[in-house]
Design a protein around this motif. Structure first.
Motif, PDB file in Angstrom:
ATOM      1  N   UNK A   1      37.001  29.197  35.903  1.00 53.25           N
ATOM      2  CA  UNK A   1      37.619  28.438  36.604  1.00 53.25           C
ATOM      3  C   UNK A   1      38.610  27.457  36.493  1.00 53.25           C
ATOM      4  N   UNK A   2      37.860  26.600  35.479  1.00 54.41           N
ATOM      5  CA  UNK A   2      38.518  25.509  34.871  1.00 54.41           C
ATOM      6  C   UNK A   2      39.768  25.756  34.132  1.00 54.41           C
ATOM      7  N   UNK A   3      39.731  26.894  33.394  1.00 51.26           N
ATOM      8  CA  UNK A   3      40.980  27.158  32.735  1.00 51.26           C
ATOM      9  C   UNK A   3      42.270  27.703  33.747  1.00 51.26           C
ATOM     10  N   UNK A   4      41.685  28.235  34.861  1.00 54.93           N
ATOM     11  CA  UNK A   4      42.793  28.652  35.533  1.00 54.93           C
ATOM     12  C   UNK A   4      43.387  27.534  36.324  1.00 54.93           C
ATOM     13  N   UNK A   5      42.619  26.663  36.885  1.00 52.96           N
ATOM     14  CA  UNK A   5      43.300  25.195  37.490  1.00 52.96           C
ATOM     15  C   UNK A   5      44.033  24.644  36.506  1.00 52.96           C
ATOM     16  N   UNK A   6      43.416  24.618  35.354  1.00 52.41           N
ATOM     17  CA  UNK A   6      44.225  23.671  34.239  1.00 52.41           C
ATOM     18  C   UNK A   6      45.716  24.491  34.294  1.00 52.41           C
ATOM     19  N   UNK A   7      45.715  25.815  34.069  1.00 51.67           N
ATOM     20  CA  UNK A   7      46.919  26.281  33.943  1.00 51.67           C
ATOM     21  C   UNK A   7      47.986  26.496  35.002  1.00 51.67           C
ATOM     22  N   UNK A   8      47.273  26.797  36.213  1.00 46.80           N
ATOM     23  CA  UNK A   8      48.002  26.804  37.427  1.00 46.80           C
ATOM     24  C   UNK A   8      47.976  25.831  38.519  1.00 46.80           C
ATOM     25  N   UNK A   9      47.411  24.756  38.117  1.00 41.58           N
ATOM     26  CA  UNK A   9      47.442  23.386  38.839  1.00 41.58           C
ATOM     27  C   UNK A   9      46.468  23.356  40.147  1.00 41.58           C
ATOM     28  N   UNK A  10      46.618  24.704  40.934  1.00 42.95           N
ATOM     29  CA  UNK A  10      45.780  24.714  42.156  1.00 42.95           C
ATOM     30  C   UNK A  10      45.676  26.258  42.730  1.00 42.95           C
ATOM     31  N   UNK A  11      44.550  26.387  43.464  1.00 45.87           N
ATOM     32  CA  UNK A  11      44.406  27.968  43.832  1.00 45.87           C
ATOM     33  C   UNK A  11      45.570  28.291  44.575  1.00 45.87           C
ATOM     34  N   UNK A  12      46.507  27.611  45.159  1.00 44.13           N
ATOM     35  CA  UNK A  12      47.688  28.021  46.081  1.00 44.13           C
ATOM     36  C   UNK A  12      48.699  28.432  45.057  1.00 44.13           C
ATOM     37  N   UNK A  13      48.961  27.568  44.124  1.00 44.53           N
ATOM     38  CA  UNK A  13      49.670  27.833  42.953  1.00 44.53           C
ATOM     39  C   UNK A  13      49.551  29.302  42.233  1.00 44.53           C
ATOM     40  N   UNK A  14      48.058  29.453  42.017  1.00 50.07           N
ATOM     41  CA  UNK A  14      47.735  30.364  41.365  1.00 50.07           C
ATOM     42  C   UNK A  14      47.914  31.722  42.189  1.00 50.07           C
ATOM     43  N   UNK A  15      47.752  31.859  43.554  1.00 51.42           N
ATOM     44  CA  UNK A  15      47.987  33.126  44.174  1.00 51.42           C
ATOM     45  C   UNK A  15      49.297  33.424  44.419  1.00 51.42           C
ATOM     46  N   UNK A  16      50.229  32.156  44.229  1.00 50.92           N
ATOM     47  CA  UNK A  16      51.620  32.790  44.517  1.00 50.92           C
ATOM     48  C   UNK A  16      52.240  33.298  43.251  1.00 50.92           C
TER      49      UNK A  16
ATOM     50  N   UNK B   1      50.040  35.133  41.171  1.00 52.75           N
ATOM     51  CA  UNK B   1      49.007  36.210  40.803  1.00 52.75           C
ATOM     52  C   UNK B   1      49.462  37.587  40.293  1.00 52.75           C
ATOM     53  N   UNK B   2      50.536  37.875  40.528  1.00 50.45           N
ATOM     54  CA  UNK B   2      51.204  39.260  40.120  1.00 50.45           C
ATOM     55  C   UNK B   2      51.833  38.862  38.637  1.00 50.45           C
ATOM     56  N   UNK B   3      51.830  37.865  37.977  1.00 46.39           N
ATOM     57  CA  UNK B   3      52.620  37.513  36.928  1.00 46.39           C
ATOM     58  C   UNK B   3      51.292  36.770  35.894  1.00 46.39           C
ATOM     59  N   UNK B   4      49.916  36.978  36.530  1.00 49.20           N
ATOM     60  CA  UNK B   4      48.990  36.309  35.776  1.00 49.20           C
ATOM     61  C   UNK B   4      49.064  36.551  34.318  1.00 49.20           C
ATOM     62  N   UNK B   5      48.601  35.253  33.765  1.00 47.38           N
ATOM     63  CA  UNK B   5      48.716  35.456  32.292  1.00 47.38           C
ATOM     64  C   UNK B   5      47.707  36.404  31.695  1.00 47.38           C
ATOM     65  N   UNK B   6      48.186  37.072  30.486  1.00 50.43           N
ATOM     66  CA  UNK B   6      47.108  37.819  29.770  1.00 50.43           C
ATOM     67  C   UNK B   6      46.119  37.492  29.349  1.00 50.43           C
ATOM     68  N   UNK B   7      45.902  36.053  29.409  1.00 52.95           N
ATOM     69  CA  UNK B   7      44.628  35.354  29.112  1.00 52.95           C
ATOM     70  C   UNK B   7      43.619  35.441  30.266  1.00 52.95           C
TER      71      UNK B   7
END
Length: 299
Positions: free
Chosen positions: A209-224, A226-232
């Motif tokens: 969870x922490x690296x995801x939010x660090x990388x994408x900023x928020x869950x809203x940005x993450x889901x926008x 999501x189809x280009x999610x980093x290989x990490x």
């Protein structure tokens, strides 16, 4: 001129921690009581900590915030399972809660409760107002880590950990977690909270969870994205897709409200305590507070 300093105490968090810490493995009839036979184990911890904090941090303004009954909570109205897994409270704890409210009223410590909001929402609104209206620090005293989302340059949180107390400033939070405090609610949206029955995203832990939010900023940005999610994060992709609705719900439940209308003005929280009055009340209930703690009182 004394610098303004606000102390906000999450009332039931402190009272219940004091109660359970001093009642572990003890039958009710062995709990600490005063001369009138009233159970005071949680009361004593609460009041001693309150006056110690006032002295240590040169507090000028203070409030104790209380939750409304769970069934009245604004979050329960949206999500009926919210906090539904919590058990019934011990009767001696409930009795001390009622007794403590009376004592705080008698000695002049401001208390705030407002249906349908929770103590966290009152703290969130007061901190927002304090930062707009007042100079000087604001300290939140609670072990509820949800409040970390409120930490700022001016607002810090004190968390008790074993035999020490950690003070989270904006800088120390960012150093430990690698994100900004306001992003903490997005981490909580992914993690959920079993104690509050907030679902989160099944299979996502703090290490993801922490690296995801660090990388994408928020869950809203993450889901926008999501189809280009980093290989990490590809191992988390299916979990995130399956849990999207729960994550969005969890963020709404975990977000602390900061704009409660018609709440008490910060200036009304100024401490004006009479030392002799306080000492007399504590003597009446057989609770001792170190003498040096009374120097914070104005008269």
């Amino acid at each position: 001129m004394k610098t303004n300093a606000l102390l906000l105490i999450d009332g039931f968090n402190l009272l219940s921690r004091g109660y359970f810490a001093t009642s572990y493995n003890r039958p009710i009839d062995k709990l600490e009581r005063n001369d009138e036979g009233q159970v005071i184990n949680g009361l004593r911890v609460f009041l001693q900590k309150l006056f110690k904090l006032i002295r240590q941090h040169n507090i000028t303004h203070c409030a104790v915030t209380w939750d409304v009954p769970r069934e009245e909570s604004i979050r329960r109205l949206e999500y009926p399972p919210y906090k539904q897994t919590r058990g019934e409270l011990p009767e001696p704890l409930i009795e001390q809660f009622i007794h403590l409210q009376q004592i705080l009223t008698t000695i002049g410590i401001p208390q705030l409760t407002m249906s349908p909001y929770e103590a966290d929402d009152i703290i969130g609104t007061i901190t927002a107002n304090w930062e707009k209206e007042m100079d000087g620090p604001c300290l939140m005293y609670s072990n509820d880590r949800d409040l970390l989302q409120l930490v700022s340059d001016q607002t810090h949180q004190i968390i008790s950990k074993k035999k020490e107390e950690l003070i989270y400033s904006k800088a120390s939070f960012e150093e430990e977690f690698g994100i900004h405090p306001y992003q903490w609610v997005d981490v909580k949206a992914l993690l959920g909270d079993p104690s509050d029955n907030i679902p989160g995203c099944l299979g996502i832990g703090e290490k993801t969870a922490l690296p995801l939010i660090s990388a994408y900023g928020s869950v809203d940005s993450l889901y926008k994205q999501i189809d280009q999610l980093s290989p990490l994060f590809q191992r988390a992709y299916k979990k995130l897709i399956a849990g999207q609705a729960q994550v969005e719900l969890s963020k709404r439940l975990a977000t602390i409200i900061r704009d409660i209308p018609d709440i008490c003005e910060c200036s009304n929280l100024k401490l004006s305590l009479n030392r002799q009055h306080v000492e007399n009340e504590l003597t009446r209930i057989s609770i001792r507070v170190p003498f040096e703690d009374f120097h914070a009182f104005v008269s």
